[in-house]
Write a protein that holds these residues in place. Structure first.
Motif, PDB file in Angstrom:
ATOM      1  N   ASP A 139       0.794  -1.220   0.000  1.00  0.00           N
ATOM      2  CA  ASP A 139       0.000   0.000   0.000  1.00  0.00           C
ATOM      3  C   ASP A 139       0.825   1.269   0.000  1.00  0.00           C
ATOM      4  O   ASP A 139       0.268   2.372  -0.084  1.00  0.00           O
ATOM      5  CB  ASP A 139      -0.944   0.013   1.215  1.00  0.00           C
ATOM      6  N   ASP A 140       2.145   1.153   0.094  1.00  0.00           N
ATOM      7  CA  ASP A 140       3.014   2.325   0.053  1.00  0.00           C
ATOM      8  C   ASP A 140       3.479   2.538  -1.384  1.00  0.00           C
ATOM      9  O   ASP A 140       4.288   1.767  -1.900  1.00  0.00           O
ATOM     10  CB  ASP A 140       4.220   2.108   0.975  1.00  0.00           C
ATOM     11  N   PRO A 141       3.002   3.586  -2.060  1.00  0.00           N
ATOM     12  CA  PRO A 141       3.373   3.794  -3.467  1.00  0.00           C
ATOM     13  C   PRO A 141       4.878   3.884  -3.690  1.00  0.00           C
ATOM     14  O   PRO A 141       5.374   3.476  -4.753  1.00  0.00           O
ATOM     15  CB  PRO A 141       2.682   5.123  -3.814  1.00  0.00           C
ATOM     16  N   GLU A 142       5.614   4.392  -2.727  1.00  0.00           N
ATOM     17  CA  GLU A 142       7.049   4.587  -2.900  1.00  0.00           C
ATOM     18  C   GLU A 142       7.813   3.275  -3.010  1.00  0.00           C
ATOM     19  O   GLU A 142       8.940   3.256  -3.502  1.00  0.00           O
ATOM     20  CB  GLU A 142       7.616   5.402  -1.733  1.00  0.00           C
ATOM     21  N   ARG A 143       7.208   2.169  -2.567  1.00  0.00           N
ATOM     22  CA  ARG A 143       7.938   0.904  -2.544  1.00  0.00           C
ATOM     23  C   ARG A 143       7.928   0.193  -3.889  1.00  0.00           C
ATOM     24  O   ARG A 143       8.720  -0.712  -4.120  1.00  0.00           O
ATOM     25  CB  ARG A 143       7.369  -0.028  -1.465  1.00  0.00           C
ATOM     26  N   GLY A 144       6.998   0.552  -4.778  1.00  0.00           N
ATOM     27  CA  GLY A 144       7.000  -0.011  -6.119  1.00  0.00           C
ATOM     28  C   GLY A 144       6.575  -1.456  -6.210  1.00  0.00           C
ATOM     29  O   GLY A 144       6.979  -2.184  -7.122  1.00  0.00           O
ATOM     30  N   PHE A 145       5.733  -1.909  -5.275  1.00  0.00           N
ATOM     31  CA  PHE A 145       5.278  -3.299  -5.291  1.00  0.00           C
ATOM     32  C   PHE A 145       4.010  -3.507  -6.108  1.00  0.00           C
ATOM     33  O   PHE A 145       3.648  -4.641  -6.400  1.00  0.00           O
ATOM     34  CB  PHE A 145       5.007  -3.781  -3.856  1.00  0.00           C
ATOM     35  N   SER A 146       3.289  -2.446  -6.422  1.00  0.00           N
ATOM     36  CA  SER A 146       1.957  -2.598  -6.996  1.00  0.00           C
ATOM     37  C   SER A 146       1.788  -1.774  -8.262  1.00  0.00           C
ATOM     38  O   SER A 146       2.284  -0.641  -8.358  1.00  0.00           O
ATOM     39  CB  SER A 146       0.898  -2.170  -5.962  1.00  0.00           C
ATOM     40  N   PHE A 147       1.055  -2.347  -9.234  1.00  0.00           N
ATOM     41  CA  PHE A 147       0.742  -1.598 -10.451  1.00  0.00           C
ATOM     42  C   PHE A 147      -0.458  -0.675 -10.263  1.00  0.00           C
ATOM     43  O   PHE A 147      -0.882  -0.011 -11.201  1.00  0.00           O
ATOM     44  CB  PHE A 147       0.495  -2.564 -11.621  1.00  0.00           C
ATOM     45  N   ARG A 148      -1.004  -0.618  -9.043  1.00  0.00           N
ATOM     46  CA  ARG A 148      -2.087   0.332  -8.765  1.00  0.00           C
ATOM     47  C   ARG A 148      -1.564   1.765  -8.739  1.00  0.00           C
ATOM     48  O   ARG A 148      -2.334   2.713  -8.803  1.00  0.00           O
ATOM     49  CB  ARG A 148      -2.756  -0.008  -7.435  1.00  0.00           C
ATOM     50  N   PHE A 149      -0.252   1.926  -8.593  1.00  0.00           N
ATOM     51  CA  PHE A 149       0.359   3.241  -8.555  1.00  0.00           C
ATOM     52  C   PHE A 149       1.405   3.326  -9.667  1.00  0.00           C
ATOM     53  O   PHE A 149       1.993   2.318 -10.044  1.00  0.00           O
ATOM     54  CB  PHE A 149       1.047   3.477  -7.204  1.00  0.00           C
ATOM     55  N   ASP A 150       1.643   4.518 -10.164  1.00  0.00           N
ATOM     56  CA  ASP A 150       2.685   4.704 -11.180  1.00  0.00           C
ATOM     57  C   ASP A 150       3.907   5.309 -10.505  1.00  0.00           C
ATOM     58  O   ASP A 150       4.099   6.523 -10.484  1.00  0.00           O
ATOM     59  CB  ASP A 150       2.179   5.601 -12.308  1.00  0.00           C
ATOM     60  N   THR A 151       4.730   4.455  -9.931  1.00  0.00           N
ATOM     61  CA  THR A 151       5.886   4.869  -9.142  1.00  0.00           C
ATOM     62  C   THR A 151       7.110   4.055  -9.555  1.00  0.00           C
ATOM     63  O   THR A 151       6.981   3.060 -10.273  1.00  0.00           O
ATOM     64  CB  THR A 151       5.621   4.674  -7.635  1.00  0.00           C
ATOM     65  N   PRO A 152       8.306   4.464  -9.118  1.00  0.00           N
ATOM     66  CA  PRO A 152       9.522   3.754  -9.549  1.00  0.00           C
ATOM     67  C   PRO A 152       9.475   2.261  -9.226  1.00  0.00           C
ATOM     68  O   PRO A 152       9.038   1.842  -8.160  1.00  0.00           O
ATOM     69  CB  PRO A 152      10.629   4.461  -8.754  1.00  0.00           C
ATOM     70  N   LEU A 153       9.977   1.459 -10.168  1.00  0.00           N
ATOM     71  CA  LEU A 153      10.015   0.001 -10.029  1.00  0.00           C
ATOM     72  C   LEU A 153      11.139  -0.389  -9.068  1.00  0.00           C
ATOM     73  O   LEU A 153      12.296  -0.453  -9.456  1.00  0.00           O
ATOM     74  CB  LEU A 153      10.265  -0.647 -11.392  1.00  0.00           C
ATOM     75  N   ASP A 154      10.773  -0.648  -7.831  1.00  0.00           N
ATOM     76  CA  ASP A 154      11.768  -0.982  -6.822  1.00  0.00           C
ATOM     77  C   ASP A 154      11.545  -2.412  -6.333  1.00  0.00           C
ATOM     78  O   ASP A 154      12.233  -3.338  -6.708  1.00  0.00           O
ATOM     79  CB  ASP A 154      11.681   0.032  -5.672  1.00  0.00           C
ATOM     80  N   MET A 155      10.577  -2.613  -5.438  1.00  0.00           N
ATOM     81  CA  MET A 155      10.173  -3.909  -4.883  1.00  0.00           C
ATOM     82  C   MET A 155      11.180  -4.539  -3.937  1.00  0.00           C
ATOM     83  O   MET A 155      11.005  -5.697  -3.530  1.00  0.00           O
ATOM     84  CB  MET A 155       9.817  -4.931  -5.975  1.00  0.00           C
TER      85      MET A 155
END
Length: 358
Positions: A139-155
């Protein structure tokens, strides 16, 4: 195995590895994340019914502290050593669990460094691992785990490690590498199609772009199912970038070896690959690693070192699945140690485990 009990602070003789939270000013409830520990009632009941001498339980994926809090509330005899590779999670767990004082020690570590993380304690009543990604990470957009947000690909689960991000991984692997990875995670005949589409679209660096690329590479008839087409792709990349298979392979024998005789290992898994590894490990411990024909009987001298508590494990009931949809694929397996010397069966595990992943 020599036990070293916790001292009055709950930390044992040394405390150099104790997690020291930053002063963020956050109070309990300020995180913005909702956390419902999966199969918590079953976890508590297994430990309640198999109380071991030391009273120390290792929560090897303490996360936001949900399972640990439930255990501390319901089992007055326990101390918790909470371990996590995610420093952000440890911040929140500290806030949640600080009222329990010396009954809790939190430390930064991975599955493969578990023994060092819990030192100087060398024998414990139980170990719990809740595998996969936490609600906080999803649920944290900054972590890049989900395609629900357009944020850097980290994971990355441990951003302090300096390890490779998913964005860097995609740049470094070949189409063949990606295809193999996707097939291992059940993507099947679309694996090569997705791998080619992703590599052809590079460079890109956000979760939204990756989700869209996978969606557009999916045949129209398969785009609108119950599960988004990118779900398994994201899962496969997360597992790879965090070396989750390698970490779990190291964790299982380490965690079992930490148990005192009568202690219990509990593992909650969420997809077939990790559950298969857990199940095969527990079966090996229960059989002693015997590979003899059942018809002819054991002639190899294998000695069982544990017993599964419930043959097929626990799964959420309908009520829990409705309350927490992310729990639906969860399965809890539990294994009790029944033998003092487990070195022989652990050696057999290392002899056999490579063939399980082939």
């Amino acid at each position: 195995m020599v036990k070293e009990p916790l001292d009055k602070s709950g930390r044992g003789a040394r405390n150099h590895d104790v997690y020291a939270p930053r002063d963020t000013g956050k109070e309990s409830g300020d995180s913005g994340f909702t956390h419902l520990p999966v199969l918590a009632a079953q976890v508590v009941e297994v430990f309640r019914n198999h109380q071991a001498q030391s009273g120390v339980i290792v929560d090897a994926t303490v996360g936001l502290g949900g399972h640990s809090q439930r255990l501390l509330d319901e089992l007055a005899w326990i101390h918790i050593i909470g371990v996590d590779r995610d420093l952000d999670a440890l911040e929140l767990a500290h806030t949640r669990l600080r009222s329990y004082g010396s009954r809790v020690r939190l430390t930064h570590g991975t599955f493969s460094t578990l023994a060092a993380a819990v030192a100087p304690v060398t024998a414990v009543a139980g170990v719990l691992a809740d595998l996969g990604v936490s609600s906080m990470q999803l649920d944290d957009p900054e972590r890049g785990f989900s395609f629900r947000f357009d944020t850097p690909l980290d994971m990355r689960m441990d951003r302090s490690s300096g390890s490779m991000t998913v964005s860097e991984l995609l740049e470094s692997v070949t189409v063949e590498d990606l295809t193999r990875l996707f097939r291992q995670h059940g993507i099947g005949s679309l694996s090569s199609r997705y791998a080619s589409a992703i590599k052809s679209a590079l460079p890109f660096h956000t979760t939204g772009q990756l989700g869209q690329i996978v969606l557009e590479a999916t045949p129209m008839r398969l785009r609108h199912g119950r599960i988004h087409p990118a779900t398994k792709v994201f899962q496969a990349l997360r597992v790879r970038v965090n070396d989750e298979v390698g970490e779990l392979t190291q964790f299982l024998p380490t965690a079992f070896s930490l148990l005192e005789c009568g202690g219990v290992l509990q593992v909650i898994s969420y997809h077939s690959g990790e559950d298969r590894l857990v199940k095969r490990f527990m079966r090996l411990i229960e059989t002693g690693g015997c590979l003899c024909s059942p018809r002819l009987g054991c002639t190899c001298g294998a000695t069982p070192a544990g017993e599964r508590i419930v043959r097929h494990g626990f799964v959420p009931d309908d009520e829990e699945a409705r309350a927490n949809p992310r729990s639906r694929s969860a399965r809890l397996r539990a294994l009790k140690r029944t033998r003092s010397d487990v070195s022989g069966v652990i050696d057999r595990y290392w002899d056999q485990v490579a063939t399980w992943q082939g």
